[in-house]
Structures are given as C-alpha cells and as structure tokens.
Enzyme design. Structure first.
Site, PDB file in Angstrom:
ATOM      1  N   ARG A  62       3.036   0.638 -16.280  1.00 28.47           N
ATOM      2  CA  ARG A  62       2.633   2.029 -16.116  1.00 28.47           C
ATOM      3  C   ARG A  62       3.846   2.900 -16.381  1.00 28.47           C
ATOM      4  O   ARG A  62       4.934   2.613 -15.895  1.00 28.47           O
ATOM      5  CB  ARG A  62       2.080   2.309 -14.712  1.00 28.47           C
ATOM      6  N   SER A 158      -4.480   5.469 -13.569  1.00 30.27           N
ATOM      7  CA  SER A 158      -5.112   5.830 -12.302  1.00 30.27           C
ATOM      8  C   SER A 158      -4.967   7.320 -12.005  1.00 30.27           C
ATOM      9  O   SER A 158      -5.465   8.154 -12.741  1.00 30.27           O
ATOM     10  CB  SER A 158      -4.518   4.967 -11.177  1.00 30.27           C
ATOM     11  N   ASP A 317      -9.774   7.168 -12.549  1.00 32.12           N
ATOM     12  CA  ASP A 317     -10.340   5.889 -13.000  1.00 32.12           C
ATOM     13  C   ASP A 317     -11.328   5.325 -11.984  1.00 32.12           C
ATOM     14  O   ASP A 317     -11.780   4.188 -12.118  1.00 32.12           O
ATOM     15  CB  ASP A 317      -9.245   4.876 -13.317  1.00 32.12           C
ATOM     16  N   ASP A 319     -11.271   4.208  -8.956  1.00 34.10           N
ATOM     17  CA  ASP A 319     -11.068   3.060  -8.059  1.00 34.10           C
ATOM     18  C   ASP A 319     -10.697   3.511  -6.646  1.00 34.10           C
ATOM     19  O   ASP A 319     -10.697   2.701  -5.726  1.00 34.10           O
ATOM     20  CB  ASP A 319     -10.050   2.065  -8.623  1.00 34.10           C
ATOM     21  N   ARG A 320     -10.396   4.793  -6.468  1.00 32.18           N
ATOM     22  CA  ARG A 320     -10.095   5.308  -5.136  1.00 32.18           C
ATOM     23  C   ARG A 320     -11.159   6.330  -4.715  1.00 32.18           C
ATOM     24  O   ARG A 320     -11.826   6.914  -5.569  1.00 32.18           O
ATOM     25  CB  ARG A 320      -8.725   5.993  -5.111  1.00 32.18           C
ATOM     26  N   THR A 392       1.717  -4.700   0.545  1.00 34.45           N
ATOM     27  CA  THR A 392       1.100  -3.484   0.033  1.00 34.45           C
ATOM     28  C   THR A 392       0.484  -3.711  -1.337  1.00 34.45           C
ATOM     29  O   THR A 392       1.093  -4.307  -2.214  1.00 34.45           O
ATOM     30  CB  THR A 392       2.156  -2.368  -0.080  1.00 34.45           C
ATOM     31  N   GLU A 416      -6.562  -0.201   1.847  1.00 34.27           N
ATOM     32  CA  GLU A 416      -5.190   0.272   1.996  1.00 34.27           C
ATOM     33  C   GLU A 416      -5.228   1.777   2.255  1.00 34.27           C
ATOM     34  O   GLU A 416      -6.164   2.465   1.846  1.00 34.27           O
ATOM     35  CB  GLU A 416      -4.350  -0.050   0.765  1.00 34.27           C
ATOM     36  N   LYS A 430      -9.903  -2.508  -5.248  1.00 33.33           N
ATOM     37  CA  LYS A 430     -10.456  -1.272  -4.706  1.00 33.33           C
ATOM     38  C   LYS A 430     -11.499  -0.720  -5.666  1.00 33.33           C
ATOM     39  O   LYS A 430     -11.370  -0.836  -6.877  1.00 33.33           O
ATOM     40  CB  LYS A 430      -9.359  -0.247  -4.424  1.00 33.33           C
TER      41      LYS A 430
END
Length: 607
Positions: A62, A158, A317, A319-320, A392, A416, A430
């Site tokens: 990234r 993300s 994206d 995923d959260r 994490t 998380e 996630k």
C-alpha cells in the site's frame, strides 16, 4: 525515454536505478514526472523514489501512486504480479487449475492494476476470476473459498487518502497472507523484476479461455448466505426504523442495496452525493468513516431531512462499517469501533442461541485484536463461550478463525476497534456489507422490545462492566523520531528494559509491560511474550493498577503513532462520569509523558 547520458545525479547507483526504471516503464505520464525531477536535479526525491522499494507489509502493498520503486505504478504492479505468480507456481502445485480471483475498487488506476495482474497470471496459464466491475474487498476472501482458488488479490487502499492505492493478497484458506508467505513473495518479486512483454498485454485478458467473470455467481451465493442467516424476516419487513446509508464515494451502494433486500429490509435512504464511486472523494477530507463526525456530516444532514434515526457508513472498499444513532435528545451519537463490537457480539451470540438452542456454548469462539476492547473477554466469562486475543489486524484473526474451525469450533464473531467486523464465518476478514445488515437487523429487533442501539449498549455495559475507550493518533513523518520515542520508553531510566513504572508522579502505577517489538512481557514467565513479535513494527502495552490498559503502536500503512486506551471496570462500578474523568486524566498524562508531542514535533490528527 530519457537517454542514459542525461541522467547524471552524481550518484551512479541512483542513475542506474532511474535508467532501469525508465527502460522498463511503459507509462508516459509517469516518465514525464521523472523527467521533471531529473531536470530539476531533485536528488533527494529521486533517491526516495528509486533507491527504496515498497515491501509487502499488511498482507500486501500500500502506498502513494506515482513513479519509482517506492510508489504504486504500472511497473511495480507488474513486478509484484510476476513475483506472486512465481511464488504460487513454486508453492501451490495445482495453481493452474485452482486459479486466482481478482477484484478492484473505484480508485484511480485500480482497474488497470487489476487487469495487469490478470494478464500476468493468464500468461502463465493460470485461471483468472476477474470481477467485471468494482466490488467490496470481502468478496475476494469469500470468492477464494467459493471457487477454491489458490489465492486472491484485491486492488484497494481501503480508507487511505485519494492518492494511495494497494495490492492485498489472500491465501487459499480465504484469509490474508501471513509469514512465511509475505517474505516468500517479496523474495520472488526481487528475483523477477524484469517485466516480460506479455505482462503488459491486457488486450488478451477478456478473450482468454482462462478468464471468467465471477460477479453474478458471487452475488448470488453471498447474498443467499445473508438470506439464510436472517433471524426475524417479518420483524425486518415491518420495522418502523429508517436507515440512512453512505458508500463514502466507494463501492458499497449496489452491494448494501442487495444485502438489505436479502434480509427482507425496506430500502435505505441514500446519501446521494456519496453514492457512486469517485476516486477524488470530493465531499470528505479523509474517506474514512472512522474519523467520526467530520466524515459523516452529509450522512447526518441526509438523515435529518428524512427523519431517519440510524446511519450506516462503509469505507470506500466496504470492508469497514461505522454507525451513528439519534438519541432521545436529538443529538447524533457515533459509536466507536469498540462499542459497535460490543453490540454486534451481543447480537451474534443472540442469533447463535436462537438458531442453535441445543448447541454447546463451550464450543463457541469470539476473537478480537490486542488493541481492541476487552469487552469480549468479560462477556465470555459470564456467558461461557471462549475468547481469543490476536495481534492487531484481520490477517491474524482470519487465520486464527480458520485454525479454530478446522478444530471443529464455531467462530461466530471477530472484530477490531478500527471498525472492522467479521459476523459469522463465511468471510475470514472484516466485512462492512454483512456487518451493516447485521446492525440493521439488530436495531429492528431491539425496536420491537423497546430499546435503541444506544440503550442496548448501556445495558451491555451494566451487565458486563463498563469498558470505556479513548483511541487516537499523532502524525509523524520522521521514522527516526518514531524509533527514538519507543526506544526512550524501553530505556526510561537509561538501562535496557527499564520501562516507565507510573504516570503523574506515581498517582497511577504500572503493573505490567508487554513489548511485542522485542518480545518482552513482565507478566509472563521469563519475561517472554506469548503473542508473536515483530521487530519491523513498534508496539508496547502498559497495564495500570486501576484496570487501565494502553497500547502505543505504529501504523503499518500510514505515518502515525497510534494509542489505544481502555478503562475496564467491574459491573459494580456504575459511576460512568467518574470513570470518564479518570480516563481523560490518564490519557492526557500518557500522551504528555510518553509521546512528548511538542518535544518530538508530532502533528495532531486535527491539524
């Protein structure tokens, strides 16, 4: 192409690297950027771009998009794809038949990076499932399992700023890659840097018999799984609640629409300005719903206009998931990741008990990362299920979930604090789409028994003990400064492993220290940490005598020093304001004494 004799920075190693990149690169726009830097003799910038290389970090790459080896561009993507292909051919004997699945988000260059990646696999006779349009990141780990692929790749950064992009890799178990795969892939990349002609040819991707579009099949099976998990379809259909949804200029709109339909929920109200993918993210400073109100201003305005009481927000994206609710006073309350984690944990346990009334609760597992709230541990003690803590990131939770399920365990939830939630075990990562529809169903059910999400959260804390958190970060672009801050904490009295013993002049004593950079843990036999350690990232946790736990760590993807604090109280301690005052006092002291923002010229997140 810039002739070799024109590149003369005074550093022959740098000149060779620039020439190499210019020789291999096929992007004229990137070439012009380099030529400008060369003509301006900007050796410092050129050195950063060409003498450093993006390395596999949080399950892939990234970084900022731009020319050079330290940024995301066509050549770096080609080199990465070639290295990953070589690694898969060497380690996965059936990779040609299994294939790989590839998706991309709505950022600049994402589709092109995905097509270049597909071209490289096809050139090696590896089957490719490439999505025909933008998709949520969780569709890739889900698709790996559906198609029994050798690996999955998602092109996304993300929630990062608009100039960034990324390359996220999943293994055949549907979870993000962990060691030794990351190191093995990195080695194969460096051994296969010269691009093949076939690696650039994306024209043949869609004509190849090895290409297949997985979109329709994944849409059918993924949303069928959601439909099968719905607990109260009639409650969902008849709820009086109105939901407002924002895709945050990302990919989520079509998929959350389908999820609401699968769950028998009425259509949500859409934040029109943020409905469709837009790589410029024009309405938000940061396309990250975790930032709180600043990222949800338009959602709140839209919800108020439509008398809606609940906001659901995905990151670009999808995923959260973030969630906000209107309280009885008319104010909007934005749940933290830990609070949403507590609510979803309660809901997933409720769903499991209703669907499997005779199941053995001792076989049930929930997971969270070490910097997340300890609320799951408190719930597990009282309810009888099992709680596991991981490092994490969902790469650790996803792989742990896979491991537990292979042992015959039921993993029903993982989360998380950075608003990442895994509800169920269809996706080992996630998933903001599934989490969003779970929150909507939970809210609809609670409404039938006279509770709001906020009231249910209070009930959870009254039952299991208040767990109040305060998490934030400071920005620091100097790696040497970050290293000095953490080394100072490790040598607080000038000697190795002499960490701080208290704050505020002894008012609050430290009873335990765990350093997952060095492997030191004062609470374990031999002072050795149990969780895996990593010398490449900084992470120290302090436990205080009054129940406060704080972790200081560096971000794997951004120039940040993050801090996580939580005060865990017993169910008997009900004076929440008193607890909040203690937390405020301690956090202020931890930042001042441990991070020393002024001395270290740290930049506030609000700047």
């Amino acid at each position: 192409m810039t002739p070799k004799h024109l590149v003369n920075t005074g550093n022959s190693v740098l000149d060779d690297k620039i020439n190499e990149w210019l020789q291999w690169n096929q992007d004229p726009v990137a070439e012009k950027e380099v030529e400008v830097l060369i003509s301006n003799a900007d050796v410092h910038v050129l050195s950063n771009l060409f003498l450093k290389r993006l390395e596999f970090g949080t399950a892939g790459l990234r970084g900022r998009m731009g020319p050079g080896y330290s940024q995301m561009n066509d050549l770096v993507i080609v080199q990465t794809g070639q290295g990953l292909t070589k690694y898969l051919l060497a380690t996965m004997p059936d990779v040609m038949q299994q294939g790989v699945i590839i998706g991309y988000d709505g950022r600049h260059n994402s589709k092109r990076f995905a097509e270049l990646t597909a071209a490289i696999f096809i050139a090696s006779n590896i089957k490719v499932y490439l999505f025909s349009k933008v998709c949520p990141t969780p569709f890739i780990p889900y698709g790996v399992l559906q198609y029994k692929c050798a690996a999955g790749i998602m092109i996304t950064a993300s929630h990062n700023p608009k100039d960034d992009n990324g390359y996220k890799v999943y293994w055949d178990n549907g979870a993000q890659i962990i060691s030794p795969h990351d190191k093995g892939i990195q080695k194969c990349i460096t051994e296969n840097l010269k691009p093949s002609e076939s690696s650039w040819d994306i024209s043949k991707v869609y004509e190849s018999p090895l290409y297949k579009d997985p979109l329709d099949n994944i849409m059918h099976t993924y949303f069928e799984h959601i439909k099968q998990s719905v607990l109260y379809p009639e409650v969902n259909k008849n709820t009086i609640l109105k939901f407002t949804y924002t895709a945050m200029h990302g990919v989520g709109y079509d998929y959350m629409t389908a999820a609401f339909d699968a769950a028998n929920l009425k259509p949500f109200i859409t934040v029109e300005e943020q409905k469709l993918p837009d790589p410029e993210f024009p309405t938000v400073k940061f396309p990250n719903p975790e930032e709180g109100k600043s990222a949800l201003d338009l959602s709140i305005k839209t919800a108020n206009q439509h008398a809606s009481s609940i906001i659901l927000a995905n990151d670009p994206d999808a995923d959260r998931l973030a969630c906000a609710t209107k309280t009885k006073t008319g104010e909007w309350y934005i749940f933290s990741g830990n609070e949403l984690g507590a609510l979803l944990a309660w809901w997933m346990l409720h769903v499991h008990k209703v669907q499997y009334p005779d199941a053995n609760i001792a076989n049930v597992y929930m997971l969270s990362s070490t910097v997340s709230s300890k609320i799951l541990a408190s719930m597990a003690k009282k309810e009888g299920f099992n709680f596991e803590e991981t490092l994490t990131g969902f790469k650790w939770m996803g792989n742990k979930a896979v491991e537990l399920i292979k042992e015959g365990k039921d993993v029903i939830f993982a989360y998380e604090e950075a608003i990442g939630f895994m509800c169920g075990s269809n996706v080992f990562d996630k998933d903001g789409i599934n989490a969003g529809v779970c929150v909507a169903q939970m809210a609809a059910y609670l409404e039938t028994i006279g509770l709001s999400l906020y009231e249910k959260l209070e009930e959870i804390y009254n039952t299991y003990g208040w767990h109040i958190s305060q998490n934030s970060y400071w920005i620091c672009h100097e790696s040497d400064t970050i290293k000095a801050i953490f080394e100072h904490l490790r040598n607080y009295n000038g000697h190795e492993n002499t960490y701080p013993t208290s704050i505020l002049g002894g008012k609050y004593s430290i009873t335990g220290v765990r350093d997952l950079t060095t492997g030191y843990d004062s609470t374990k036999p031999g002072n050795k940490a149990i969780l895996p350690t990593s010398k490449s990232s900084q992470m120290i946790t302090f436990k205080f005598d009054n129940g406060l736990i704080t972790t200081l760590r560096t971000s794997g993807t951004e120039p940040k020093i993050k801090y996580y604090t939580e005060l865990c109280a017993s169910p008997e301690e009900q004076d929440v304001n008193k607890l909040k005052n203690i937390l405020d006092e301690m956090v202020s002291a931890i930042v001042t004494e441990f991070l020393q923002p002024e001395l270290n010229a740290l930049i506030s997140r609000d700047t």
